[in-house]
Design an enzyme around this catalytic site. Structure first.
Site, short mmCIF file in Angstrom:
data_model
loop_
_atom_site.label_atom_id
_atom_site.label_comp_id
_atom_site.label_asym_id
_atom_site.label_seq_id
_atom_site.Cartn_x
_atom_site.Cartn_y
_atom_site.Cartn_z
N CYS A 111 44.91 48.23 44.64
CA CYS A 111 43.62 48.63 45.22
C CYS A 111 42.95 48.01 46.16
O CYS A 111 41.60 48.61 46.70
CB CYS A 111 42.91 49.56 44.20
SG CYS A 111 42.31 48.28 42.95
N HIS A 136 24.66 54.95 55.12
CA HIS A 136 24.68 56.24 55.05
C HIS A 136 25.59 56.60 56.15
O HIS A 136 26.64 57.45 56.14
CB HIS A 136 23.23 56.93 55.41
CG HIS A 136 22.51 56.94 54.26
ND1 HIS A 136 21.30 56.08 54.20
CD2 HIS A 136 22.54 57.36 52.94
CE1 HIS A 136 20.49 56.04 53.12
NE2 HIS A 136 21.18 56.85 52.41
N ASP A 177 39.60 40.36 45.64
CA ASP A 177 39.10 39.29 45.01
C ASP A 177 40.15 38.48 44.71
O ASP A 177 40.14 37.01 44.66
CB ASP A 177 38.53 39.85 43.63
CG ASP A 177 37.17 40.17 43.99
OD1 ASP A 177 36.41 39.51 44.43
OD2 ASP A 177 36.75 41.25 43.26
N GLU A 227 42.65 40.40 39.43
CA GLU A 227 42.07 40.01 40.65
C GLU A 227 41.67 38.72 40.41
O GLU A 227 40.95 38.10 41.28
CB GLU A 227 40.87 41.11 41.00
CG GLU A 227 40.01 41.37 39.90
CD GLU A 227 39.01 42.43 40.35
OE1 GLU A 227 38.90 42.51 41.63
OE2 GLU A 227 38.30 43.01 39.40
C1 PEP Z 1 39.35 44.06 44.76
O1 PEP Z 1 38.92 42.99 44.56
O2 PEP Z 1 40.51 44.08 45.34
C2 PEP Z 1 38.73 45.62 44.59
C3 PEP Z 1 39.66 46.36 44.96
O3 PEP Z 1 37.42 45.41 44.16
P1 PEP Z 1 36.40 45.24 44.79
O4 PEP Z 1 36.58 45.14 46.40
O5 PEP Z 1 35.48 46.49 44.57
O6 PEP Z 1 35.81 43.90 44.21
MG MG Z 2 37.61 43.35 42.89
#
Ligand code: PEP
Ligand code: MG
Length: 580
Positions: free
Chosen positions: A504, A191, A457, A433
């Protein structure tokens, strides 16, 4: 002088006076009662419950006025717990059984609940133990008619040093006076971390024993960029950090002037910069940092909340709220990525020998069409409220993607036959990923409208290095030549089919990687909102031809050490020191 390292959860550099907040549990009286007194004790409990509910409701109104809906989920969790018939039932049953005063009995029930959550395998559930504890303390205060120490009364600027903060303390505290937070416990999803980021208060958590090393009034430096706290610095260190702090503030002001400007390279290539969010409350910060949209909404956080599994309507409303808040800007919502490190006991996605390689994300969703289709229905129904894009996580190949798309088509057919409106042309994309998806990205690109590279990942699986294991963290290298080659392959394959590529994973928000990613041809960078201005500054200062030249050079190099050294040198010649 003592330096402690912890987890950096909210950036910045602060030098200030420590306010040591030790809100200890009051001693709990224990005395026997007779059967005839049980009813009276229940009445006292109900009275305390009523007062605690009224207090939480008042706090909710005040918090909403101060910060919109960002604090709601914590207070909702408290209200839920306070009026939970199971909890009340347990207290009443124990009163009848044990014949002790209600303070003691109630706290026994709370302690059991907290213990159960604290020993959970799931980091999120462990962190939720604090909510239960907070509710218990509130009730206890009312039963014992005890005044609470309140952080709302702070009247001078401080660095808050504490073992842990109750969510209600964080909400109540005088945010203008709290310049930094240093805490013994807590991680990135606690939090305090979420709220510190949304209030933009520099914070380092997980410091283990900061409260043992600090006394109230000590000078403390919180370095939220490096994840370190320095207690009682020598004059030279203090001066150095004071000047870094001033530099940081100037830099923030300077960077904020970029908010309205496009992320356009010197030779005119327009790049889209978007934000990653975990909870709908983050949209305010997304907009204030000038994001072009949301590139990743990790929908699983909605499922990890206390209060059970969200219904189709509840999900539809949560997605719709994000779309409304973004006022027509693109919002990419990723379907459930539970499993792996995000486990949840209700779904029994736990106890696996190899969870990272196991039953997670799309694999789990395809095995549970009831849950998957509910989420897809909620997403499509919400699509009428804005520019929604849907993204599937952990796709390993064409067959799996085919199954996910078939489920989506089935849901579309259902909605059409039920005459429920949705946008037919919602773009569908996948996370790239897993190395097999990267290597077959030419095939996958024929089936979707966009890719988003999940480097967190992708790096983990490419280098075979557990992203959560600090003993092998030295192997976690975004600039590994193997990773860079995969990135190039993915982007080239996608572009050959006119499929735009976003990233991302954390690499997208790492300023050291910006030029290389630009040169590789990445179209969209999605990162935590506070990172956007710095990445934008870099993009606006370079040209595509320069970035392509950098990529040409690093692609010939043999190791990540060599590549990182070269890129750092290149960046240092052009920019001020980077906050990684
Ligand atoms: C990633 O794997 O780069 C990703 C954005 O997803 P997460 O970090 O939620 O696995
Ligand atoms: Mg991921």
């Amino acid at each position: 002088m003592k330096t402690l390292s912890g987890i950096s959860v909210s950036p910045g550099i602060v030098v200030g006076k420590a306010f040591l907040f030790v809100d200890e549990k009051p001693p709990i009286p224990q005395y026997a009662i007779s059967s005839a007194q049980v009813a009276g004790e229940i009445a006292r409990f109900k009275d305390a419950q009523g007062k605690a509910v009224a207090e939480a409701q008042a706090l909710k109104i005040r918090t909403e006025a101060e910060m919109g809906s960002a604090g709601d989920r914590f207070l909702d969790a408290h209200l839920l717990m306070l009026s939970d018939p199971d909890f009340t039932g347990q207290v009443e049953a124990k009163l009848g059984e044990l014949h002790f005063n209600v303070e003691w009995v109630m706290y026994e029930v709370i302690a059991e609940l907290v213990k159960r959550l604290e020993t959970s395998q799931d980091a999120y559930l462990r962190e939720r133990a604090v909510d239960i504890y907070d509710v218990g303390k509130r009730l206890l205060d009312h039963l014992l008619k005890r005044e609470r120490i309140s952080l709302a009364d702070l009247s001078e600027e401080v660095v808050l040093v504490t073992h842990n903060l109750m969510p209600s303390d964080t909400l109540l505290m005088n945010k203008r006076m709290v310049k930094g937070i240093a805490m013994d416990v807590g991680g990135k999803t606690s939090h305090t971390a979420i709220l510190a980021r949304s209030f933009e208060i520099t914070a380092v958590l997980g410091l283990s024993e900061i409260t043992r090393h600090v006394r109230g009034g000590d000078t403390v430096i919180v370095d939220g960029n490096a994840g370190a706290v320095i207690v009682d610095p020598d004059p030279k260190t203090r001066e150095r950090y004071l000047s870094s702090s001033k530099e940081w503030q100037k830099r923030e002001v300077r960077l904020s002037t970029l908010n309205e400007l496009p992320a356009e390279t010197r030779d005119g290539k327009l790049i889209s910069l978007k934000a990653n969010i975990e909870v709908p409350e983050e949209t305010e910060s997304v907009l204030s940092h000038g994001a072009d949209g949301i590139g990743l909404y990790r929908s699983e956080f909605l499922f990890l909340k206390p209060g059970g599994f969200p219904s189709e309507d509840a999900q539809c409303e949560a997605y719709g709220q994000v779309l409304d808040a973004m006022g027509g800007k693109a919002v990419t919502i990723r379907t459930l990525d539970l499993g792996g490190d995000k486990v949840i006991s209700e779904l029994r996605v736990h106890g696996e020998k190899n969870p990272i390689l196991g039953w997670r994300a799309i694999r789990f969703c395809l095995a549970r069409p009831d849950l998957f289709k509910t989420q897809l229905r909620a997403l499509l129904r919400a699509s009428v409220r804005g520019d929604l894009r849907i993204m599937f996580p952990m796709i390993s190949g064409a067959e799996e993607l085919g199954k996910a798309l078939a489920a989506l088509e089935e849901v579309r057919r259902e909605l059409r036959s039920e005459r429920i409106p949705f946008r037919e042309e919602v773009p569908i994309g996948i996370m790239i990923e897993i190395p097999s998806a990267a290597l077959t990205s030419d095939i996958l690109a024929r089936k979707v409208q966009f890719f988003s590279i999940g480097t967190n990942d992708l790096i983990q699986y490419t280098i075979a290095v557990d992203r959560g294991n600090e003993r092998v963290a030295y192997l976690y290298e975004p600039f590994h030549p193997g990773v860079l080659r995969l990135l190039r392959l993915i982007i080239d394959n996608a572009h050959a089919m006119s499929v735009p590529v976003s990233m991302c994973g954390e690499m997208a928000g790492d300023p050291l990687a910006t030029v290389a990613l630009l040169g590789l041809g990445l179209d969209t960078f999605s990162m935590s909102a506070a990172r956007i201005p710095e990445v934008k500054q870099i993009i606006r200062a370079v040209s595509m031809s320069e970035a392509e030249e950098v990529v040409g050079t690093i692609m010939e190099m043999k190791s990540s050490v060599e590549i990182e050294k070269y890129v750092s040198g290149w960046m240092h010649e052009r920019f001020e020191p980077l906050a990684r």
